[in-house]
Design an enzyme around this catalytic site. Structure first.
Site, PDB file in Angstrom:
ATOM      1  N   ASP A   1       0.723  -1.047  -0.093  1.00 38.65           N
ATOM      2  CA  ASP A   1      -0.013   0.001   0.037  1.00 38.65           C
ATOM      3  C   ASP A   1       1.030   1.190  -0.124  1.00 38.65           C
ATOM      4  O   ASP A   1       1.753   1.288   1.135  1.00 38.65           O
ATOM      5  CB  ASP A   1      -0.847  -0.069   1.437  1.00 38.65           C
TER       6      ASP A   1
ATOM      7  N   ASP B   1     -13.408  -3.646  -1.229  1.00 41.55           N
ATOM      8  CA  ASP B   1     -13.154  -3.326   0.122  1.00 41.55           C
ATOM      9  C   ASP B   1     -14.306  -3.561   1.056  1.00 41.55           C
ATOM     10  O   ASP B   1     -15.069  -2.523   1.346  1.00 41.55           O
ATOM     11  CB  ASP B   1     -12.559  -1.951   0.173  1.00 41.55           C
TER      12      ASP B   1
HETATM   13  O1  1PR Z   1     -10.737   3.158  -5.355  1.00 42.64           O
HETATM   14  O2  1PR Z   1      -9.829   2.633  -7.233  1.00 42.64           O
HETATM   15  O3  1PR Z   1      -8.977   4.526  -6.113  1.00 42.64           O
HETATM   16  O4  1PR Z   1      -8.250   2.159  -5.220  1.00 42.64           O
HETATM   17  C1  1PR Z   1      -7.793   2.222  -4.229  1.00 42.64           C
HETATM   18  C2  1PR Z   1      -7.270   1.140  -3.876  1.00 42.64           C
HETATM   19  O5  1PR Z   1      -6.370   1.180  -2.429  1.00 42.64           O
HETATM   20  C3  1PR Z   1      -7.978  -0.083  -3.399  1.00 42.64           C
HETATM   21  O6  1PR Z   1      -7.614  -1.242  -3.880  1.00 42.64           O
HETATM   22  C4  1PR Z   1      -8.044  -0.059  -2.043  1.00 42.64           C
HETATM   23  O7  1PR Z   1      -8.298  -1.602  -1.447  1.00 42.64           O
HETATM   24  C5  1PR Z   1      -6.842   0.329  -1.452  1.00 42.64           C
HETATM   25  N1  1PR Z   1      -6.873   1.130  -0.355  1.00 42.64           N
HETATM   26  C6  1PR Z   1      -7.288   2.429  -0.204  1.00 42.64           C
HETATM   27  N2  1PR Z   1      -7.331   2.755   1.225  1.00 42.64           N
HETATM   28  C7  1PR Z   1      -6.655   1.903   1.855  1.00 42.64           C
HETATM   29  C8  1PR Z   1      -5.961   1.947   3.415  1.00 42.64           C
HETATM   30  O8  1PR Z   1      -5.615   0.875   3.535  1.00 42.64           O
HETATM   31  N3  1PR Z   1      -6.486   2.988   4.136  1.00 42.64           N
HETATM   32  N4  1PR Z   1      -5.680  -0.363   1.151  1.00 42.64           N
HETATM   33  C9  1PR Z   1      -6.433   0.780   0.988  1.00 42.64           C
HETATM   34  C10 1PR Z   1      -6.342  -1.342   1.268  1.00 42.64           C
HETATM   35  C11 1PR Z   1      -5.789  -3.654   1.834  1.00 42.64           C
HETATM   36  C12 1PR Z   1      -4.954  -4.600   1.173  1.00 42.64           C
HETATM   37  C13 1PR Z   1      -3.928  -4.889   2.394  1.00 42.64           C
HETATM   38  C14 1PR Z   1      -4.499  -6.094   2.921  1.00 42.64           C
HETATM   39  C15 1PR Z   1      -3.586  -7.014   3.516  1.00 42.64           C
HETATM   40  N5  1PR Z   1      -5.312  -2.227   1.833  1.00 42.64           N
HETATM   41  O9  1PR Z   1      -4.280  -4.499   0.017  1.00 42.64           O
HETATM   42  O10 1PR Z   1      -2.646  -4.972   1.784  1.00 42.64           O
HETATM   43  O11 1PR Z   1      -5.552  -5.968   3.632  1.00 42.64           O
HETATM   44  O12 1PR Z   1      -3.248  -6.483   4.801  1.00 42.64           O
HETATM   45  P1  1PR Z   1      -2.616  -7.379   5.791  1.00 42.64           P
HETATM   46  O13 1PR Z   1      -1.980  -8.726   5.405  1.00 42.64           O
HETATM   47  O14 1PR Z   1      -1.562  -6.501   6.543  1.00 42.64           O
HETATM   48  O15 1PR Z   1      -3.669  -7.803   6.840  1.00 42.64           O
HETATM   49  P2  1PR Z   1      -9.351   3.266  -6.027  1.00 42.64           P
END
Ligand code: 1PR
Length: 504
Positions: free
Chosen positions: A201, A359
């Site tokens: 991320d 999400d």
């Molecule tokens: O909506 O098209 O602009 O895409 C935004 C992208 O960014 C989406 O794929 C969304 O999942 C991701 N995203 C947005 N905000 C966050 C955040 O964390 N604040 N991250 C985010 C999503 C989730 C996973 C993470 C897993 C594994 N992160 O990618 O890596 O949950 O984590 P873990 O193994 O530590 O539990 P758009």
């Protein structure tokens, strides 16, 4: 040198013909600019040639992809689609084993090894083309994974994305007399492997540096330490490390892409360019893929944004928020407009290049009748003893809940052209307590495209659990890899001990 004109083909000493996208669009370009004729002349003279993926398919007589469409007609056979009617997941994405059927010179020691495939169409071997076939692969049926005759080679898989094994194939093609190519140990690959994916991320921190961060339930700020964005490392370095550690794929999610326009975010494009110079497994990038009008009134289509990501080294793009809006509209109207980013990008680059990232947040209910959307009976009851839950889709990094469930979204985006689903879970993200098995079962049984299980990995046992209890094709983790709590190698060794095939 990059081929610009037909005469560049005719004067080449060796020619690599990589192909991406749809068969018809590629043939149209080749016929229009005279390249088709030049390619046929070059190949008929038996000059050194390596076709990759679509670069293999185009050599055949025709394709059923949006067709029939005529191909170059140099090899007998028709390119057809994998049959998903009996539950086979299409596209065929991932690391599969090949069976060598004749000596090709360049595929010398790949028997028993996994190589990376990503395609929905394939050619079957027949009496008419059997002299060409140098290897086959099994995925629901046996199909041609490479052909060879004299100096002409073509492979359905991607050597440039197949790690060391792929690089050794390319080296042999470029310098067939080289004795330096290292001999690989005999592997035990027999079928499509389950993938282990490292996810980064990425966002700009308060100092303006692009950093890898990681949240707890999507909150990436360090509340103990002046509320700063958690900084877990540099994106290019970490991606390079995960490649060396054996990650089968690396994903970058630009998590503030929903508010910062990605083409204004040049560091992210630079990250992709630098990473793809040293990382030879597939790269996925997501965040901010949508239509956008900048402050000067200049309109950028989501297709332009995706194209820039692909040009910078991405193999797949991942769409989050925009796919939710497209699915809502599709469910409301029942009409595929062809205008959503999902539809446009998959039409041009193929379904296999488009991932939809979901999400969802768990919403407990007492009974399925209390929800408008598909529910599951949960393994662990909710805080008030609720026995059911539905999964509400969110947009803008989990900030806004939408009136659509993950089940409904998954089915809709498959119809709109998604090739894969990246299934996160906000409740489990960063908790290290394991994947949400109820959710992953629900979604992987609802669609026939591959599903990547994400969020919650905290120990090697969580990976075997998700592969044993659900039909997920891949499992993704972030925090445990960034904090060096569990190495990728330990995950793979554990999966092998549990009888789950992985790429080693
Ligand atoms: O909506 O098209 O602009 O895409 C935004 C992208 O960014 C989406 O794929 C969304 O999942 C991701 N995203 C947005 N905000 C966050 C955040 O964390 N604040 N991250 C985010 C999503 C989730 C996973 C993470 C897993 C594994 N992160 O990618 O890596 O949950 O984590 P873990 O193994 O530590 O539990 P758009």
């Amino acid at each position: 040198m990059l081929v610009q004109k037909p005469k560049d083909i005719l004067s080449a000493n060796r020619l690599v013909f990589p192909g991406v996208g749809a068969f018809a669009a590629a043939m149209e370009v080749l016929n229009h600019n005279g390249m088709a004729e030049a390619l046929c002349m070059y190949i008929e003279k038996d000059r050194p040639f390596l076709g990759i993926c679509l670069g293999l398919q185009l050599l055949f007589e025709s394709s059923e992809e949006n067709g029939p469409v005529k191909g170059l007609g140099l090899v007998p056979g028709v390119v057809g689609r994998f049959d998903s009617s009996s539950g086979l997941r299409v596209p065929h994405i991932g690391w599969n084993a090949v069976q060598i059927t004749k000596d090709s010179g360049i595929l010398d020691d790949i028997e028993g090894q996994h190589v990376y495939f990503v395609h929905s169409y394939r050619v079957l071997s027949s009496d008419a083309n059997k002299d060409w076939v140098s290897s086959t692969c099994n995925y629901g049926e046996s199909f041609i994974s490479s052909i060879t005759r004299g100096n002409i080679h073509a492979v359905q898989f991607h050597p440039e994305k197949s790690g060391d094994i792929g690089l050794s194939i390319l080296r042999r093609f470029l310098n067939t007399s080289s004795s330096k190519t290292k001999k690989l140990a005999c592997g035990k690959a027999s079928k499509l492997a389950k993938r282990v994916i490292a996810c980064l991320d990425v966002r700009t921190n308060d100092k303006g540096d692009l950093v890898v961060t990681k949240g707890d339930q999507y909150d990436v700020r360090e509340h103990r330490d002046r509320d700063e964005v958690r900084n877990l490392g540099k994106p290019v370095e970490l991606a390079g490390q995960y490649y060396k550690d054996g990650a089968d794929e690396v994903s970058f999610l630009n998590i503030t892409g929903f508010r910062d326009f990605p083409l204004g975010d040049l560091p992210m494009l630079q990250v992709l360019r630098c990473t793809s110079e040293n990382v030879f497994v597939p790269l996925t990038v997501g965040g901010g893929i949508r239509d956008f009008t900048d402050g000067n009134g200049r309109h950028y289509s989501s297709l332009e944004v995706a194209s820039e990501y692909f040009r910078s080294g991405a193999d797949k793009i991942s769409i989050g928020s925009d796919a939710v809006f497209a699915a809502e509209e599709y469910i409301r109207t029942g009409v595929k407009t062809g205008k959503s980013s999902l539809e446009q990008i998959s039409r041009v680059y193929g379904n296999q290049a488009v991932v939809v990232s979901i999400d969802p947040r768990r919403m407990y209910v007492r009974s399925p009748d209390d929800a408008e959307f598909k529910t599951v009976k949960v393994t662990t009851p909710g805080p008030l003893g609720e026995e059911y839950a539905w999964y509400q889709c969110t947009v803008n990094g989990g900030r806004e809940g939408r009136p659509i469930g993950a089940y409904e979204l998954a089915k809709a985006v498959e119809e709109l052209g998604a090739g894969e689903i990246l299934l996160n879970c906000i409740d489990c993200d960063g908790q290290g307590q394991g994947f949400d098995i109820d959710l992953i079962k629900l979604i992987s049984e609802a669609v026939t495209i591959p599903v990547i299980a994400s969020s919650g990995a905290g120990a090697v046992e969580h990976f075997s659990e998700v592969f044993k209890k659900t039909s997920a094709s891949a499992a993704l983790a972030a925090g445990i890899f960034h904090r060096k709590e569990v190495p990728i190698l330990s995950v793979k060794e554990h999966l092998l001990r549990e009888g789950i095939e992985v790429r080693t």
